[in-house]
Write a protein that holds these residues in place. Structure first.
Motif, PDB file in Angstrom:
ATOM      1  N   ASP A 142       2.240  49.182  30.401  1.00 28.41           N
ATOM      2  CA  ASP A 142       0.825  49.429  30.658  1.00 28.41           C
ATOM      3  C   ASP A 142       0.247  50.484  29.724  1.00 28.41           C
ATOM      4  O   ASP A 142      -0.877  50.952  29.932  1.00 28.41           O
ATOM      5  CB  ASP A 142       0.616  49.861  32.119  1.00 28.41           C
ATOM      6  CG  ASP A 142       0.863  48.718  33.092  1.00 28.41           C
ATOM      7  OD1 ASP A 142       0.706  47.553  32.693  1.00 28.41           O
ATOM      8  OD2 ASP A 142       1.212  49.001  34.245  1.00 28.41           O
ATOM      9  N   MET A 199      -1.753  47.428  25.912  1.00 25.68           N
ATOM     10  CA  MET A 199      -3.064  46.974  26.404  1.00 25.68           C
ATOM     11  C   MET A 199      -3.805  46.213  25.315  1.00 25.68           C
ATOM     12  O   MET A 199      -4.436  45.189  25.585  1.00 25.68           O
ATOM     13  CB  MET A 199      -3.900  48.172  26.878  1.00 25.68           C
ATOM     14  CG  MET A 199      -3.387  48.833  28.142  1.00 25.68           C
ATOM     15  SD  MET A 199      -4.201  50.414  28.477  1.00 25.68           S
ATOM     16  CE  MET A 199      -5.898  49.917  28.710  1.00 25.68           C
ATOM     17  N   ASN A 238      -2.625  53.274  35.042  1.00 27.21           N
ATOM     18  CA  ASN A 238      -1.204  53.437  35.340  1.00 27.21           C
ATOM     19  C   ASN A 238      -0.520  54.429  34.406  1.00 27.21           C
ATOM     20  O   ASN A 238      -0.901  54.569  33.244  1.00 27.21           O
ATOM     21  CB  ASN A 238      -0.478  52.090  35.255  1.00 27.21           C
ATOM     22  CG  ASN A 238      -0.704  51.241  36.484  1.00 27.21           C
ATOM     23  OD1 ASN A 238      -1.320  51.672  37.455  1.00 27.21           O
ATOM     24  ND2 ASN A 238      -0.209  50.018  36.445  1.00 27.21           N
ATOM     25  N   SER A 282      -7.347  50.671  32.803  1.00 29.81           N
ATOM     26  CA  SER A 282      -5.977  50.803  33.271  1.00 29.81           C
ATOM     27  C   SER A 282      -5.686  52.288  33.449  1.00 29.81           C
ATOM     28  O   SER A 282      -5.882  53.083  32.527  1.00 29.81           O
ATOM     29  CB  SER A 282      -4.990  50.198  32.279  1.00 29.81           C
ATOM     30  OG  SER A 282      -3.656  50.394  32.747  1.00 29.81           O
ATOM     31  N   PHE A 327      -8.354  52.983  28.602  1.00 33.38           N
ATOM     32  CA  PHE A 327      -7.159  53.647  29.102  1.00 33.38           C
ATOM     33  C   PHE A 327      -7.544  54.975  29.736  1.00 33.38           C
ATOM     34  O   PHE A 327      -8.121  55.843  29.082  1.00 33.38           O
ATOM     35  CB  PHE A 327      -6.147  53.865  27.971  1.00 33.38           C
ATOM     36  CG  PHE A 327      -4.885  54.532  28.420  1.00 33.38           C
ATOM     37  CD1 PHE A 327      -4.138  54.009  29.472  1.00 33.38           C
ATOM     38  CD2 PHE A 327      -4.442  55.685  27.803  1.00 33.38           C
ATOM     39  CE1 PHE A 327      -2.970  54.629  29.886  1.00 33.38           C
ATOM     40  CE2 PHE A 327      -3.273  56.310  28.216  1.00 33.38           C
ATOM     41  CZ  PHE A 327      -2.539  55.782  29.266  1.00 33.38           C
ATOM     42  N   CYS A 379      -4.181  46.135  35.166  1.00 30.89           N
ATOM     43  CA  CYS A 379      -3.090  46.580  34.303  1.00 30.89           C
ATOM     44  C   CYS A 379      -2.423  45.341  33.734  1.00 30.89           C
ATOM     45  O   CYS A 379      -2.766  44.221  34.105  1.00 30.89           O
ATOM     46  CB  CYS A 379      -2.105  47.470  35.065  1.00 30.89           C
ATOM     47  SG  CYS A 379      -1.106  46.587  36.265  1.00 30.89           S
ATOM     48  N   ASN A 380      -1.477  45.548  32.860  1.00 30.07           N
ATOM     49  CA  ASN A 380      -0.847  44.432  32.152  1.00 30.07           C
ATOM     50  C   ASN A 380       0.224  43.717  32.957  1.00 30.07           C
ATOM     51  O   ASN A 380       0.464  42.537  32.740  1.00 30.07           O
ATOM     52  CB  ASN A 380      -0.194  44.929  30.865  1.00 30.07           C
ATOM     53  CG  ASN A 380      -1.180  45.505  29.887  1.00 30.07           C
ATOM     54  OD1 ASN A 380      -2.385  45.409  30.058  1.00 30.07           O
ATOM     55  ND2 ASN A 380      -0.660  46.130  28.850  1.00 30.07           N
ATOM     56  N   THR A 410      -4.402  47.369  41.637  1.00 27.18           N
ATOM     57  CA  THR A 410      -4.840  46.462  40.577  1.00 27.18           C
ATOM     58  C   THR A 410      -4.624  45.042  41.079  1.00 27.18           C
ATOM     59  O   THR A 410      -3.561  44.763  41.625  1.00 27.18           O
ATOM     60  CB  THR A 410      -4.039  46.702  39.278  1.00 27.18           C
ATOM     61  OG1 THR A 410      -2.656  46.515  39.518  1.00 27.18           O
ATOM     62  CG2 THR A 410      -4.302  48.085  38.725  1.00 27.18           C
ATOM     63  N   ILE A 470      -1.807  51.557  42.162  1.00 29.55           N
ATOM     64  CA  ILE A 470      -1.911  52.261  40.884  1.00 29.55           C
ATOM     65  C   ILE A 470      -0.687  53.155  40.761  1.00 29.55           C
ATOM     66  O   ILE A 470      -0.273  53.806  41.740  1.00 29.55           O
ATOM     67  CB  ILE A 470      -3.229  53.050  40.793  1.00 29.55           C
ATOM     68  CG1 ILE A 470      -4.374  52.039  40.649  1.00 29.55           C
ATOM     69  CG2 ILE A 470      -3.197  54.024  39.609  1.00 29.55           C
ATOM     70  CD1 ILE A 470      -5.739  52.626  40.486  1.00 29.55           C
TER      71      ILE A 470
END
Length: 177
Positions: free
Chosen positions: A80, A85, A72, A70, A100, A39-40, A115, A174
């Motif tokens: 996120d 992203m 989330n 990702s 995503f 994730c970011n 993550t 997550i």
């Protein structure tokens, strides 16, 4: 954890880098496939991100397919979300698909817990490694090397035994809905 030898769970998700959608079959490499849950915003991901990009650069040319996902909840964690992203991938030179998982069904199918989380499949789509990148964590002063994951990928490429035990990933949980 997803049991070793499990066939890769299928998915079909939108790529935030290209606006295309990809399935496991689309990103599958000739010799193996690495599925990463990232994730970011997670400090554990940010700590190892440069090494993840280097692994992609080193191994995609050798026949390993790569994808990051990702899962989330973007309502509770807007940083996120898909738009962020795209920015994150561009800023960090992520050239592989960054998908995503809006419904979080893919994370559930892979038994992803945190993550970053890494799943390596051989050319027959069988899980051969699920675990950590290496022993480095934010603040523990162990350099990031990617050694555990690199050893597993090398095992596929050079027909070597993949070392046991496989240590689970550690990171941010997550963010479930």
């Amino acid at each position: 954890m997803l049991p070793l030898s499990t066939i890769a769970p299928e998915f079909y998700l939108k790529d935030t880098n290209s606006s295309n959608s990809f399935s496991f079959k689309d990103i599958k490499g000739e010799k193996g496939t690495l599925v990463m849950f990232i994730c970011n915003h997670c400090p554990f991901v940010l700590h190892v991100l440069e090494e993840i990009v280097m692994i992609a650069n080193d191994y995609t040319v050798q026949g390993i397919g790569m994808v990051a996902i990702s899962s989330n909840d973007p309502v509770k964690y807007p940083q996120d979300g898909p738009d962020r992203m795209t920015e994150f991938a561009f800023k960090n030179d992520i050239d592989f698909p960054y998908l995503f998982d809006e419904t979080q069904e893919v994370a559930k199918a892979y038994d992803a817990a945190c993550t970053p989380d890494f799943y390596l499949f051989d050319s027959q789509n069988r899980l051969v490694y699920r675990g950590q990148l290496d022993d480095s964590r934010p603040g523990n002063n162990i350099p990031v090397s990617g050694s555990d994951l690199r050893n597993a990928i090398d095992g596929i490429l050079y027909n070597r035994t993949i070392p046991e035990p496989q240590k689970p990933s550690m990171g941010c949980n997550i963010k479930w809905r």
